[in-house]
Structure formats: structure tokens, C-alpha cells
Design a protein around this motif. Structure first.
Motif, mmCIF file in Angstrom:
data_model
loop_
_atom_site.group_PDB
_atom_site.id
_atom_site.type_symbol
_atom_site.label_atom_id
_atom_site.label_comp_id
_atom_site.label_asym_id
_atom_site.label_seq_id
_atom_site.Cartn_x
_atom_site.Cartn_y
_atom_site.Cartn_z
ATOM 1 N N LYS A 76 -2.757 87.665 18.845
ATOM 2 C CA LYS A 76 -1.593 87.117 18.300
ATOM 3 C C LYS A 76 -1.984 86.210 17.069
ATOM 4 C CE LYS A 76 -0.294 85.227 23.110
ATOM 5 N NZ LYS A 76 -0.471 84.416 24.099
ATOM 6 N N SER A 87 -1.726 88.870 14.329
ATOM 7 C CA SER A 87 -0.311 89.194 13.810
ATOM 8 C C SER A 87 0.412 87.823 13.287
ATOM 9 C CB SER A 87 0.709 89.705 15.008
ATOM 10 O OG SER A 87 0.736 88.664 15.992
ATOM 11 N N GLN A 88 -0.026 86.760 13.794
ATOM 12 C CA GLN A 88 0.377 85.584 13.142
ATOM 13 C C GLN A 88 0.039 85.548 11.435
ATOM 14 O OE1 GLN A 88 -1.045 81.833 14.984
ATOM 15 N NE2 GLN A 88 -0.512 80.706 12.994
ATOM 16 N N ILE A 123 2.672 87.995 9.730
ATOM 17 C CA ILE A 123 3.758 87.192 9.881
ATOM 18 C C ILE A 123 4.291 86.094 8.831
ATOM 19 C CG2 ILE A 123 5.914 86.158 11.400
ATOM 20 C CD1 ILE A 123 4.780 88.169 13.580
ATOM 21 N N GLU A 167 11.416 89.969 14.803
ATOM 22 C CA GLU A 167 11.680 89.277 16.026
ATOM 23 C C GLU A 167 11.099 90.261 17.078
ATOM 24 O OE1 GLU A 167 15.948 88.982 15.878
ATOM 25 O OE2 GLU A 167 15.801 87.326 14.874
ATOM 26 N N LYS A 172 8.157 91.517 16.989
ATOM 27 C CA LYS A 172 6.758 91.018 17.051
ATOM 28 C C LYS A 172 6.765 89.680 17.513
ATOM 29 C CE LYS A 172 5.338 94.977 15.276
ATOM 30 N NZ LYS A 172 4.898 95.966 16.043
ATOM 31 N N GLY A 173 7.688 89.224 17.915
ATOM 32 C CA GLY A 173 7.727 87.775 18.395
ATOM 33 C C GLY A 173 8.279 86.668 17.630
ATOM 34 N N LEU A 174 8.442 86.829 16.520
ATOM 35 C CA LEU A 174 9.034 85.815 15.568
ATOM 36 C C LEU A 174 10.416 85.206 15.910
ATOM 37 C CD1 LEU A 174 8.541 84.113 13.070
ATOM 38 C CD2 LEU A 174 9.868 85.859 11.838
ATOM 39 N N TYR A 177 9.765 78.531 12.089
ATOM 40 C CA TYR A 177 9.797 79.612 13.136
ATOM 41 C C TYR A 177 8.602 79.453 13.965
ATOM 42 C CZ TYR A 177 12.676 82.253 9.648
ATOM 43 O OH TYR A 177 13.517 82.665 8.644
ATOM 44 N N LEU A 195 6.132 81.702 16.688
ATOM 45 C CA LEU A 195 5.611 82.924 17.352
ATOM 46 C C LEU A 195 5.008 82.885 18.670
ATOM 47 C CD1 LEU A 195 4.923 85.984 16.211
ATOM 48 C CD2 LEU A 195 2.653 85.087 15.686
#
Length: 180
Positions: A71, A74-75, A78, A119, A121-123, A164, A166
Motif C-alpha cells: 500500500k 503504491s502510495q 500515486i 482509481e 489502484k485505489g485512489l 484524495y 487511498l
């Protein structure tokens, strides 16, 4: 009875008593050995159960750390792409003011593709509008201005920069102007 027979009888009685004593002592020794082995077995079982529980906790903890690592990995990516997303929004707004509809459509397609990828990817965009309640835990107030009317006091007047999330974590707080 002869003297020899008496001696043999006394010897037999003495041997019988010794055998009886040995049997009693050996049964006591056997019991203590059994008790010791039972205690050792209980101790080893307890040690095994503790080790097993510790291993299960270790597996759970490493699985959680691993998912957290994915997480946060990727954070970082992003968060570094959010200014690009903001630039697309600003470009779209400026091109919309011109008569270049084909250019506007192209920028819109690229922006939507980029946003959909993030999105997936969880955004998640934090939807805010003028008039929403201000919450210091979820919003960053950059300034206060006199409220145009009494109903907007302590509420959001304008959103300067979008926020935003995540997953459940806010990765960028929305920057807002609130009414005073």
C-alpha cells in the motif's frame, strides 16, 4: 523341624521381605518416574503450544506488514502523480474556454484514462462542495474570509485543491477556504 529347616524358613522369610521391600520401592520409583515424565510431557506440550501461537502471530504480523508495504509503495507513486492530475484539470478548464473542441476532447480522453488508472489502484477523490461542513481532521483550511451570509459561517466557501484518499487513508488533504 530341624535346625537346617528352621534356618531355611528364616532365610526364605527374609528373602520374601526383601523382595516385598524391593517391589514396594520399585513401584514407588515407577510412580515418581511416571509423574516426572507426565510433568515433562505437560511442559513440552505447553512449550509447543506457545511456540505454535508465536509462529501464528509472526505469520499474521508479516502478512500485515507485507500488505502495508504494498500500500505504501503504491502510495508514494500515486502521491507523486497527483500534481499531474491537477495539471490535467487546469488544462481542461482553460481549453474549455477556447473554441478548440477537438483539443478539448483529446485532453478529456487522456485525463479520464489517467484518472481511471489511478482509481483502479485505489485512489478516491474526496468530494467537497461549497457549503459543506468544515472538519479539521479531514480538511486543511488555508484561509478564512468573511462569509457572504450567515449560513456559510464555519463552512467551506471554496475548494482550492482537491483531496484524495487511498483506501481509507487520506493521502492529500483538500485545501479549503472557510467562512468566518
Amino acid at each position: 523341624m530341624s535346625k537346617k529347616d528352621k534356618n531355611n524358613a528364616t532365610a526364605n522369610e527374609s528373602v520374601d521381605e526383601q523382595i516385598k521391600d524391593i517391589n514396594e520401592n520399585s513401584s514407588e520409583d515407577t510412580r515418581t518416574v511416571e509423574e516426572q515424565l507426565t510433568e515433562e510431557l505437560a511442559h513440552e506440550k505447553d512449550k509447543f503450544l506457545r511456540l505454535f501461537a508465536e509462529f501464528e502471530n509472526y505469520k499474521r504480523r508479516t502478512a500485515k506488514e507485507r500488505s502495508d508495504l504494498f500500500k505504501t509503495a503504491s502510495q508514494d507513486v500515486i502521491v507523486s502523480l497527483l500534481p499531474v492530475l491537477d495539471d490535467f484539470d487546469r488544462a481542461y478548464t482553460e481549453i474549455a474556454k477556447t473554441e478548440e473542441k477537438d483539443l478539448l476532447k483529446g485532453v478529456e480522453l487522456i485525463k479520464n484514462k489517467f484518472r481511471n488508472t489511478l482509481e483502479n489502484k485505489g485512489l478516491e477523490l474526496m468530494n467537497l462542495q461549497a457549503g459543506d461542513e468544515f472538519n479539521a481532521d479531514n480538511h486543511e483550511a488555508i484561509t478564512q474570509i468573511p462569509a457572504p451570509n450567515d449560513s456559510l459561517k464555519g463552512k467551506i466557501i471554496d475548494v482550492v485543491e482537491k483531496g484524495y484518499k487511498l483506501g481509507d487513508k487520506i493521502i492529500r488533504f483538500p485545501k479549503v477556504v472557510i467562512g468566518q
